[in-house]
Motif scaffolding. Structure first.
Motif, short mmCIF file in Angstrom:
data_model
loop_
_atom_site.label_atom_id
_atom_site.label_comp_id
_atom_site.label_asym_id
_atom_site.label_seq_id
_atom_site.Cartn_x
_atom_site.Cartn_y
_atom_site.Cartn_z
N GLY A 1 -5.38 19.00 12.34
CA GLY A 1 -5.40 20.46 12.22
C GLY A 1 -4.75 20.96 10.95
N PRO A 2 -5.13 22.14 10.45
CA PRO A 2 -4.50 22.68 9.25
C PRO A 2 -3.04 23.02 9.47
CG PRO A 2 -5.96 24.33 10.23
CD PRO A 2 -6.19 23.04 10.98
N VAL A 3 -2.20 22.62 8.52
CA VAL A 3 -0.77 22.94 8.55
C VAL A 3 -0.36 23.40 7.16
CG1 VAL A 3 -0.24 21.27 10.38
CG2 VAL A 3 -0.06 20.57 7.99
N THR A 4 0.74 24.13 7.10
CA THR A 4 1.25 24.60 5.83
C THR A 4 2.40 23.75 5.35
OG1 THR A 4 2.27 26.45 4.64
CG2 THR A 4 2.73 26.28 7.01
N GLN A 5 2.42 23.54 4.06
CA GLN A 5 3.50 22.81 3.42
C GLN A 5 4.84 23.53 3.55
OE1 GLN A 5 3.00 22.28 -0.83
NE2 GLN A 5 2.36 20.19 -0.45
N ALA A 6 4.80 24.84 3.75
CA ALA A 6 6.03 25.60 3.93
C ALA A 6 6.81 25.16 5.16
CB ALA A 6 5.72 27.10 4.01
N ALA A 7 6.17 24.37 6.02
CA ALA A 7 6.84 23.87 7.23
C ALA A 7 7.77 22.69 6.95
CB ALA A 7 5.79 23.46 8.27
N LEU A 8 7.74 22.13 5.76
CA LEU A 8 8.51 20.90 5.53
C LEU A 8 10.03 21.09 5.59
CD1 LEU A 8 6.37 19.00 2.88
CD2 LEU A 8 6.78 18.41 5.27
N PRO A 9 10.62 22.17 5.06
CA PRO A 9 12.07 22.31 5.23
C PRO A 9 12.51 22.33 6.69
CG PRO A 9 11.31 23.75 3.49
CD PRO A 9 10.07 23.19 4.15
N ALA A 10 11.81 23.10 7.53
CA ALA A 10 12.16 23.12 8.95
C ALA A 10 11.97 21.74 9.57
CB ALA A 10 11.30 24.15 9.69
N THR A 11 10.92 21.05 9.16
CA THR A 11 10.64 19.72 9.69
C THR A 11 11.77 18.75 9.37
OG1 THR A 11 8.27 20.11 9.40
CG2 THR A 11 8.98 17.82 9.66
N VAL A 12 12.20 18.75 8.11
CA VAL A 12 13.27 17.82 7.71
C VAL A 12 14.56 18.14 8.44
CG1 VAL A 12 14.70 17.06 5.77
CG2 VAL A 12 12.22 17.32 5.47
N VAL A 13 14.90 19.42 8.57
CA VAL A 13 16.11 19.79 9.31
C VAL A 13 16.07 19.21 10.72
CG1 VAL A 13 17.36 21.72 10.36
CG2 VAL A 13 16.63 21.85 7.96
N ASP A 14 14.93 19.34 11.39
CA ASP A 14 14.82 18.80 12.75
C ASP A 14 14.85 17.27 12.76
OD1 ASP A 14 14.73 21.30 13.88
OD2 ASP A 14 12.54 21.35 14.07
N LEU A 15 14.23 16.64 11.77
CA LEU A 15 14.18 15.18 11.75
C LEU A 15 15.57 14.56 11.57
CD1 LEU A 15 10.98 14.48 9.61
CD2 LEU A 15 11.23 14.30 12.09
N VAL A 16 16.47 15.27 10.90
CA VAL A 16 17.81 14.72 10.68
C VAL A 16 18.80 15.20 11.74
CG1 VAL A 16 17.39 14.51 8.20
CG2 VAL A 16 18.54 16.56 9.08
N GLY A 17 18.28 15.79 12.82
CA GLY A 17 19.15 16.14 13.94
C GLY A 17 19.68 17.54 13.93
N GLY A 18 19.15 18.39 13.03
CA GLY A 18 19.56 19.78 13.02
C GLY A 18 18.69 20.63 13.92
N ASP A 19 18.87 21.93 13.82
CA ASP A 19 18.09 22.88 14.62
C ASP A 19 17.48 23.89 13.66
OD1 ASP A 19 17.02 24.75 16.32
OD2 ASP A 19 18.86 25.10 17.46
N SER A 20 16.20 23.71 13.39
CA SER A 20 15.55 24.57 12.40
C SER A 20 15.47 26.02 12.84
CB SER A 20 14.15 24.04 12.08
OG SER A 20 13.33 24.07 13.24
N SER A 21 15.58 26.28 14.14
CA SER A 21 15.49 27.66 14.63
C SER A 21 16.68 28.50 14.19
CB SER A 21 15.36 27.67 16.15
OG SER A 21 16.56 27.22 16.77
N LEU A 22 17.73 27.86 13.70
CA LEU A 22 18.91 28.58 13.25
C LEU A 22 18.72 29.19 11.86
CD1 LEU A 22 21.70 26.09 14.37
CD2 LEU A 22 20.90 28.14 15.57
N PHE A 23 17.64 28.82 11.20
CA PHE A 23 17.41 29.27 9.83
C PHE A 23 16.19 30.19 9.78
CE2 PHE A 23 19.47 25.14 9.75
CZ PHE A 23 20.58 25.40 8.97
N ARG A 24 16.11 30.95 8.70
CA ARG A 24 15.07 31.97 8.59
C ARG A 24 13.82 31.42 7.89
NH1 ARG A 24 16.48 37.22 9.32
NH2 ARG A 24 15.24 37.96 7.55
N PHE A 25 13.35 30.29 8.37
CA PHE A 25 12.12 29.72 7.84
C PHE A 25 10.92 30.55 8.34
CE2 PHE A 25 14.69 25.67 8.25
CZ PHE A 25 15.00 25.60 6.90
N GLN A 26 9.90 30.65 7.50
CA GLN A 26 8.71 31.39 7.90
C GLN A 26 7.64 30.50 8.52
OE1 GLN A 26 7.95 33.44 4.13
NE2 GLN A 26 8.43 35.37 5.13
N ALA A 27 7.81 29.20 8.40
CA ALA A 27 6.85 28.26 8.99
C ALA A 27 7.61 27.30 9.91
CB ALA A 27 6.12 27.48 7.90
N GLY A 28 7.08 27.12 11.11
CA GLY A 28 7.75 26.29 12.10
C GLY A 28 7.70 24.82 11.78
#
Length: 416
Positions: free
Chosen positions: A268-295
């Motif tokens: 499926g189509p995905v946006t590259q803008a999702a990568l910061p949130a993705t990395v935060v989650d992959l290293v054990g953080g919580d991306s929902s705590l930040f103001r990212f525009q892409a999940g």
């Protein structure tokens, strides 16, 4: 479309092809913009260009929360090496990096930098490996880009075809574009393939050193690109001006620590803008705590499948410094769904609609014959645009001395 694991028939990318065999590969990943500064700003911030404000010579705002800043706050050691002046400290892309090498770029687009980027990235990697802290390393390669230069060790292109011998600048090629022969255009594509293969070998050397340091089982490896190139399919050579697939559909390969036992394809189509949130989650953080525009894409990796339905959004608001460079001015927006792409030119109001399933080359504009589909997609385009503008940091002009302007002019960014 010039990468082997994405279907290219020529062996341009053996390193990336091998990496894809033990990775998640996103079949339809999209950059947020068709040029370097805006696209990388989204990679760093998780914001669309409408919010991070990087257009033409504007810089990344000081208040932009970058992935490097976030990881640094989690006690990660951070290092970056970039191969183009537009990602340098003048434009504030160094935020959050303990070490940031932006002196690698040459003076013009006729520089070959892959070797130096790889050498510096390996130097940083070895230093990071000796430390006690987890690390984040960003390596930016520039060579698959105009000017299109030969790499004789690859030998995809002959020394000369027609009037071309690989010494022509992008300005000269564009001046000839109205009467370039099919053979001459193929020659330019062959040079581009040589540059991809040359860069792929540099990436291979960096990944080989990662393995030698016995870090493979601890490290996430993510490979992507900021934009592609177009070769006169619609009369333009290079990038920046349009939002067609060859410019905004980019590779995205994600290898988990230790690699996968077999490759996983996410369609499926995905946006590259999702990568910061993705990395935060992959290293054990919580991306929902930040103001990212892409999940985050982490749930997709965990499930092994892409979302349905998926959408992506891309835009370009490129404003040349000089009026005589008007041809590069562009204000366009694109919505990409599972099947369709809708493009709107905000300068003229023109709409284009393409069925990517039946017409992946976007050669048949359906906007006149499928007005009902255009009407159904326009609200989603407006919604995506509202998201893009929703967390605006404003546009901050970079301080540009005459020396810097001349450097940008030589690179083709402020005048032709």
């Amino acid at each position: 479309d010039h990468v082997g694991c994405y279907g290219h028939l020529r062996e341009t990318s053996p390193t990336l092809d091998r990496l894809a065999q033990e990775s998640y590969r996103f079949e339809r990943a999209y950059s947020t913009a068709p040029w370097t500064m805006a696209s990388v700003a989204s990679l760093f911030t998780g914001l669309y260009p409408g919010s991070h404000g990087v257009t033409s010579t504007s810089r990344l705002p000081n208040e932009a929360l970058t992935l490097a800043v976030i990881l640094q706050s989690r006690d990660y050691a951070t290092a970056g090496v970039v191969s183009h002046v537009v990602l340098g400290r003048t434009y504030v892309f160094h935020q959050g990096f303990d070490r940031y090498e932006d002196e690698v770029p040459g003076a013009a687009h006729d520089d070959i930098s892959t070797g130096r980027v790889t050498d510096k990235a390996i130097e940083f990697l070895e230093g990071l490996a000796d430390g006690e802290r987890p690390f984040f390393l960003f390596a930016h390669y520039f060579d698959p880009h105009y000017n299109y230069l030969p790499h004789p060790e690859v030998d995809f292109a002959p020394p000369r075809v027609g009037r071309l011998d690989a010494t022509q600048t992008i300005k000269e090629l564009r001046a000839m574009s109205g009467d370039l022969t099919a053979e001459e255009v193929a020659f330019i594509r062959d040079l581009y393939d040589e540059e991809i293969r040359h860069t792929d070998s540099g990436i291979g050397r960096l990944l080989a050193r990662l393995a030698e340091l016995e870090l493979d089982d601890e490290t996430w490896v993510i490979v992507t690109a900021d934009h592609g190139e177009e070769f006169l399919t619609r009369g333009w050579l290079g990038h920046t001006r349009t939002l067609y697939e060859e410019l905004v559909r980019v590779p995205l390969i994600v290898r988990p620590p230790g690699g996968l036992p077999e490759p996983r394809l996410l369609r499926g189509p995905v946006t590259q803008a999702a990568l910061p949130a993705t990395v935060v989650d992959l290293v054990g953080g919580d991306s929902s705590l930040f103001r990212f525009q892409a999940g985050s894409l982490e749930p997709l990796l965990a499930a092994g499948r892409a979302p349905s339905p998926g959408v992506a959004f891309a835009e370009v608001d490129f404003i040349p410094i000089y009026a005589d460079n008007w041809v590069k001015r562009s204000h366009k927006k694109a919505l990409i769904t599972e099947r369709y792409k809708l493009i709107r030119d905000d300068s003229t109001g023109r709409l284009e609609l393409y069925d990517l399933r039946e017409d992946p080359g976007e050669l048949r504009d359906l906007s006149a014959t499928r007005p009902e589909m255009v009407a159904s997609l326009l609200p989603a385009l407006e919604e995506a645009l509202a998201v893009s503008r929703g967390r605006s940091l404003g546009r901050v002009e970079a301080p540009l001395s005459e020396e810097r302007l001349e450097q940008l002019r030589s690179l083709g960014y402020v005048g032709d």
